[in-house]
Motif scaffolding. Structure first.
Motif, mmCIF file in Angstrom:
data_model
loop_
_atom_site.group_PDB
_atom_site.id
_atom_site.type_symbol
_atom_site.label_atom_id
_atom_site.label_comp_id
_atom_site.label_asym_id
_atom_site.label_seq_id
_atom_site.Cartn_x
_atom_site.Cartn_y
_atom_site.Cartn_z
ATOM 1 N N CYS A 122 0.839 -1.213 0.000
ATOM 2 C CA CYS A 122 0.000 0.000 0.000
ATOM 3 C C CYS A 122 0.867 1.253 0.000
ATOM 4 C CB CYS A 122 -0.933 0.007 1.215
ATOM 5 S SG CYS A 122 -2.326 -1.141 1.051
ATOM 6 N N ASP A 123 1.924 1.240 0.823
ATOM 7 C CA ASP A 123 2.833 2.386 0.878
ATOM 8 C C ASP A 123 3.489 2.630 -0.485
ATOM 9 O OD1 ASP A 123 4.417 4.385 2.434
ATOM 10 O OD2 ASP A 123 6.078 3.063 1.901
ATOM 11 N N ILE A 124 3.911 1.552 -1.145
ATOM 12 C CA ILE A 124 4.532 1.662 -2.470
ATOM 13 C C ILE A 124 3.546 2.263 -3.466
ATOM 14 C CG2 ILE A 124 5.363 0.298 -4.434
ATOM 15 C CD1 ILE A 124 6.644 -1.633 -2.420
ATOM 16 N N LEU A 125 2.310 1.789 -3.450
ATOM 17 C CA LEU A 125 1.305 2.303 -4.393
ATOM 18 C C LEU A 125 1.035 3.788 -4.140
ATOM 19 C CD1 LEU A 125 -1.193 -0.726 -4.573
ATOM 20 C CD2 LEU A 125 0.411 0.045 -6.343
ATOM 21 N N ILE A 126 0.937 4.172 -2.873
ATOM 22 C CA ILE A 126 0.717 5.596 -2.551
ATOM 23 C C ILE A 126 1.854 6.461 -3.080
ATOM 24 C CG2 ILE A 126 0.616 7.275 -0.639
ATOM 25 C CD1 ILE A 126 -0.950 5.129 0.953
ATOM 26 N N SER A 127 3.087 5.961 -2.926
ATOM 27 C CA SER A 127 4.243 6.750 -3.370
ATOM 28 C C SER A 127 4.315 6.887 -4.886
ATOM 29 C CB SER A 127 5.541 6.107 -2.887
ATOM 30 O OG SER A 127 5.677 6.229 -1.487
ATOM 31 N N HIS A 128 3.831 5.879 -5.619
ATOM 32 C CA HIS A 128 4.066 5.874 -7.067
ATOM 33 C C HIS A 128 2.852 6.205 -7.912
ATOM 34 C CE1 HIS A 128 7.660 3.741 -5.661
ATOM 35 N NE2 HIS A 128 8.212 4.208 -6.751
ATOM 36 N N LEU A 129 1.690 6.242 -7.308
ATOM 37 C CA LEU A 129 0.500 6.566 -8.095
ATOM 38 C C LEU A 129 -0.009 7.950 -7.698
ATOM 39 C CD1 LEU A 129 -1.425 3.147 -7.929
ATOM 40 C CD2 LEU A 129 0.215 3.927 -9.646
ATOM 41 N N GLU A 130 -0.722 8.569 -8.585
ATOM 42 C CA GLU A 130 -1.330 9.876 -8.303
ATOM 43 C C GLU A 130 -2.299 9.755 -7.136
ATOM 44 O OE1 GLU A 130 -1.760 13.100 -10.205
ATOM 45 O OE2 GLU A 130 0.298 12.557 -10.780
ATOM 46 N N ASN A 131 -3.227 8.788 -7.272
ATOM 47 C CA ASN A 131 -4.257 8.594 -6.258
ATOM 48 C C ASN A 131 -4.472 7.095 -6.113
ATOM 49 O OD1 ASN A 131 -6.641 8.218 -4.846
ATOM 50 N ND2 ASN A 131 -7.474 10.200 -5.532
ATOM 51 N N ALA A 132 -3.717 6.498 -5.212
ATOM 52 C CA ALA A 132 -3.682 5.043 -5.097
ATOM 53 C C ALA A 132 -5.069 4.471 -4.861
ATOM 54 C CB ALA A 132 -2.737 4.631 -3.970
ATOM 55 N N ARG A 133 -5.817 5.113 -3.978
ATOM 56 C CA ARG A 133 -7.158 4.625 -3.624
ATOM 57 C C ARG A 133 -8.046 4.526 -4.864
ATOM 58 N NH1 ARG A 133 -12.101 6.158 -1.811
ATOM 59 N NH2 ARG A 133 -12.875 5.244 0.119
ATOM 60 N N GLU A 134 -8.066 5.570 -5.680
ATOM 61 C CA GLU A 134 -8.921 5.581 -6.863
ATOM 62 C C GLU A 134 -8.392 4.657 -7.956
ATOM 63 O OE1 GLU A 134 -11.968 6.726 -7.253
ATOM 64 O OE2 GLU A 134 -11.672 7.120 -5.103
ATOM 65 N N GLU A 135 -7.071 4.693 -8.142
ATOM 66 C CA GLU A 135 -6.504 3.900 -9.236
ATOM 67 C C GLU A 135 -6.622 2.405 -8.955
ATOM 68 O OE1 GLU A 135 -2.784 5.463 -11.011
ATOM 69 O OE2 GLU A 135 -3.175 7.278 -9.843
ATOM 70 N N PHE A 136 -6.508 2.044 -7.667
ATOM 71 C CA PHE A 136 -6.691 0.631 -7.339
ATOM 72 C C PHE A 136 -8.123 0.198 -7.620
ATOM 73 C CE2 PHE A 136 -7.816 -2.661 -4.131
ATOM 74 C CZ PHE A 136 -7.071 -3.697 -4.680
ATOM 75 N N LEU A 137 -9.070 1.039 -7.231
ATOM 76 C CA LEU A 137 -10.477 0.719 -7.480
ATOM 77 C C LEU A 137 -10.746 0.571 -8.976
ATOM 78 C CD1 LEU A 137 -13.162 0.263 -6.039
ATOM 79 C CD2 LEU A 137 -13.618 2.706 -6.208
ATOM 80 N N GLU A 138 -10.184 1.502 -9.763
ATOM 81 C CA GLU A 138 -10.356 1.422 -11.217
ATOM 82 C C GLU A 138 -9.798 0.110 -11.761
ATOM 83 O OE1 GLU A 138 -12.044 2.912 -13.501
ATOM 84 O OE2 GLU A 138 -12.829 4.077 -11.809
ATOM 85 N N PHE A 139 -8.634 -0.256 -11.224
ATOM 86 C CA PHE A 139 -7.962 -1.470 -11.681
ATOM 87 C C PHE A 139 -8.841 -2.705 -11.409
ATOM 88 C CE2 PHE A 139 -5.138 -5.040 -10.402
ATOM 89 C CZ PHE A 139 -4.608 -5.333 -11.651
#
Lengths: 306, 306, 306, 306
Positions: A122-139
């Protein structure tokens, strides 16, 4: 291999349903304790697209830790092999190791499926994505073909209010230098991620790219490379069931992942994915009837990777 | 799957041979330190009976821990499922856990491939067979078709003289109540068992029943049931490489077992067994070049169970 | 016993001052890193009321963990023996045990001077006092005769912003059921408590009731019973210096307590208290020169309890 | 301090004798299980030479681990400070740490009173003395003034036949490089050493040099230096009662050492030594009534070092 899947599933379902089940619901997340403990569903999706379901396979439940496979997939997709400098790929050994091993390993979690490892993802995704929460949901919406899928605020809030152990883990890893963002932000995303709700049919469908060389069944879109899919499958086999990973490999012989909501997803590469749901858990925190059903399926059919 | 096995092996052998190899020989068994560290051989046996070898694949070496799979097979063959009350089937987590976990688990070893587990298997065989030492030798002669196979007294004596850690392990388990016979007798058999010497060709042949549903290739004789073979394969995948079991599953994706003599055997169910030998070990005690060769083979061929 | 204390102290101070001191300042609390590392002071208070100081003994510093003795005293004073159902009185063994042992001990900290134990003491005080923060401050003002003593917000805020490990500990104990209040509230009080600033003279004076059978020197007011004072002294001897408690008992032979601000207080029952301050820490987190000075004092004078 | 020792002892003896005692005899050494569990004796020796005993204080019993203080004394006497490169001086934390901590500490035992530490002391004595077994016996004969004292072959043989855990410990330390001689020789001496038999009167007399600045009471002969005696006393206080060392310091407040034969010896520097014997053990392996009697003595008399 016996190819008459529906009969095998039906038979295993019948044998498993009447089993006396002493397991308890997960109670450390208060909201999960409200689920009807008698629910029982199973759904199998073959990579030729045919599928078969029984029981409560169309009712959604909290997939909890099963979501860790999907967040790992997103991290692998966008960041590739470099995530493995921050997490190892070894089974964790014992329940008690999570904290001990973190300490001796300088904050490097044993694998991405123990809580500490999923928190680092989760920490890695937050650091590398614009909006981890939204992008994960989209994925997840994309791979599952469920456009209106959302996080369950009720479940996430329930865990946020009582998840002291995960707060401890995240702050501990932070103190050892392997969390980049503030623990509160990381934990919020972690609890959201675990709050996704899918039914057995949707779950077996969402995971089918891992049985299909990394490609979605519907349109053959390559989600991750075949090699990446194989490695995630290997991780599920060695680390997917906490302390019981060896037992699951030994008894069932398929890569899989469980969640404390009572769900299990397993897959036979190049053949099928199967999702099962029964909320009562065995002492290791895995669905009691879910484990039994999958054991029965592979014992009768010899459909295991070994 | 690419079926041109000989080309794949040849290619992997060529790529691996020139690698700079910083690994050290196993030095805790003095006799093993006398081996020529440059030895390198590989042999593949398909279940259709065809085979292919390269390098020092016809020179015998000390198979050490690889023999644990064979003593487990003998125990499973004669005693069936009841051995699992004395040994678990879970990965051990870390190097340091062997003693710690024994203590917290009341002397139940984590799995039959850590030293403590293999020692308990030896104890079980002594208790249940007339003459465990002789009957085990006969068993390996039978499955390997090497009638004159013998224990190496030189290797066994070398380890008996210096194997303080194994003496510690065996006495510790005895103190916790999970060894029936006298530690000295159990250890003598254990050191003998580990002293077997086979070459890569013989080794890949000896293990081929595990890739063939429990049946010998030559005469289709059922050594153990298909289900038992599958379970031993599952154990090799989750526990065959000590601390590096997860890594091997992740990078290679095949069930396998290593020994400190520098040998590794791996297998693809219903397809082939492969044995490789190179004495220099990586920091986890597994053959450095052996691991690299197998990684190269499965990376290029995608011949993994996942 | 040599009674010419001032000469002994003077001599030890002269011998210790020029020592090459490779220790580092505590850096995990950023604000502490701003202290001048060359500071060095010592002050001895005899129970007859006479006293003697040298160097920077009148400059205040952050007493940090030394305050744990005072919060324990307050808990013992108001709640008596019942606090020992929530904390044990055993040395902790190793640095790494804090978390491991908590897990195996169901959240019961090993003793009140490891961080986990001091955090539980804070929780106990919050549950049983109207306003723990204020009443603790009043208590220290009373025993130290420093009416305007206050918490250092600067130090407390600095630790609140970076004390991830203590956040982890507190949430972990909460998850194991041994914290009653919300972790955030408990931690706020804990960080405040550790932020107290006294100089060596004030510190040796504040602790003198423990060398005086539980009674204040100035007015003989009984703070705690003689038996309670003896027990707190015993705890300081066995647990006052983390991993180095045995070493301190062995080399110095007095009950004492250290803090990462570089302070140490020690006492000889029925004789004196001594406080020393030097900010550079040895690898175990205790003041390098403080330890050396106290070793020199007791080696030359044989003034130890043994 | 109340100086009427005999009344204090008599009172404590009367209060303790009728206590319901659920403790069990040590059963892991079969020969010890034959002792009459109702035995109860106590003997106090003042450094002015006067003494006082009650109950079975003149009947010999197996002193077991109490002998570790005497073998340490001999090692310190002949080899001085250099023994501390091979053993540490810290409390061990938990029962389970013996093996775990050895592993993380490269075979350096935590202190000379855990079994692993006492075994290393035996190894040191064997390496540095002509005949450790005889010289140790001579040494104890000398300090105890019992010329015909001998080892109990019956007890030693009983432990040699069943002491698997100590065999494990010794071989484990050997494998980590901190035993110089062959494990069998070291263990033989270790079991002999633990087999000494003294009665309470002899025991309190034998230990009186530690309460007397290192000098024998009878002739003021200096056995070890005052500083060395103080350090051994410090070690007894921090490490003399395994997991219960902190508890003993907290409740009793005197340096002491227990043995699984049911004996305890404790001492008040410059005042007295006291030995007590009652074979039933509490769950931590220390004499149940022995602990209670000593608690009662110091609670009523306030005769503690704190």
């Amino acid at each position: 291999m016996n190819s008459d899947y529906s009969k095998i599933i039906e038979n295993a379902y019948k044998l498993t349903k009447p089993l006396k089940d002493k397991g308890k619901l997960a109670t450390y997340i208060p909201e999960l304790a409200n689920v009807n403990p008698e629910k029982f569903g199973v759904h199998l999706t073959k990579i030729d697209g045919t599928c078969f379901g029984l029981g409560d396979n169309l009712e959604r439940f909290s997939i909890q830790s099963i979501a860790k496979v999907l967040s790992l997939t997103l991290a692998v997709k966008f960041l590739g092999e470099k995530i493995w400098t921050r997490i190892d790929v070894e089974p964790s050994g014992t329940k008690f190791d999570s904290l001990l091993l973190l300490e001796t390993n300088n904050g490097i979690p044993r694998n991405p499926f123990v809580n500490s490892g999923a928190i680092v993802i989760c920490d890695i995704l937050i650091s590398h994505l614009e909006n981890a929460r939204e992008e994960f949901l989209e994925f997840v919406r994309d791979i599952s073909d469920i456009p209106n899928l959302t996080y369950s605020d009720k479940i996430a809030d329930s865990e946020k209010a009582t998840g002291y152990r995960n707060v401890a883990l995240c702050n501990f890893i932070k103190s050892l230098g392997n969390i980049e963002n503030e623990p509160e932000e990381v934990l919020d995303f972690y609890f959201d991620m675990c709050s996704l709700e899918l039914n057995c049919k949707e779950l077996s469908n969402a995971f089918s790219f891992l049985a299909n060389g990394g490609k979605k069944l519907r349109d053959n879109k390559q989600i991750i490379t075949t090699s990446q899919a194989k490695r995630i499958n290997a991780l599920m086999l060695t680390c997917g069931f906490y302390d019981e990973s060896g037992e699951f490999a030994f008894e069932v012989g398929l890569p899989g992942k469980s969640g404390v909501g009572g769900g299990i997803v397993a897959l036979y590469p190049n053949n099928f994915t199967i999702a099962v749901w029964s909320p009562r858990l065995n002492p290791n925190g895995n669905s009691f009837k879910g484990m039994k059903l999958l054991e029965t399926v592979t014992t009768y059919s010899e459909m295991s990777i070994f």
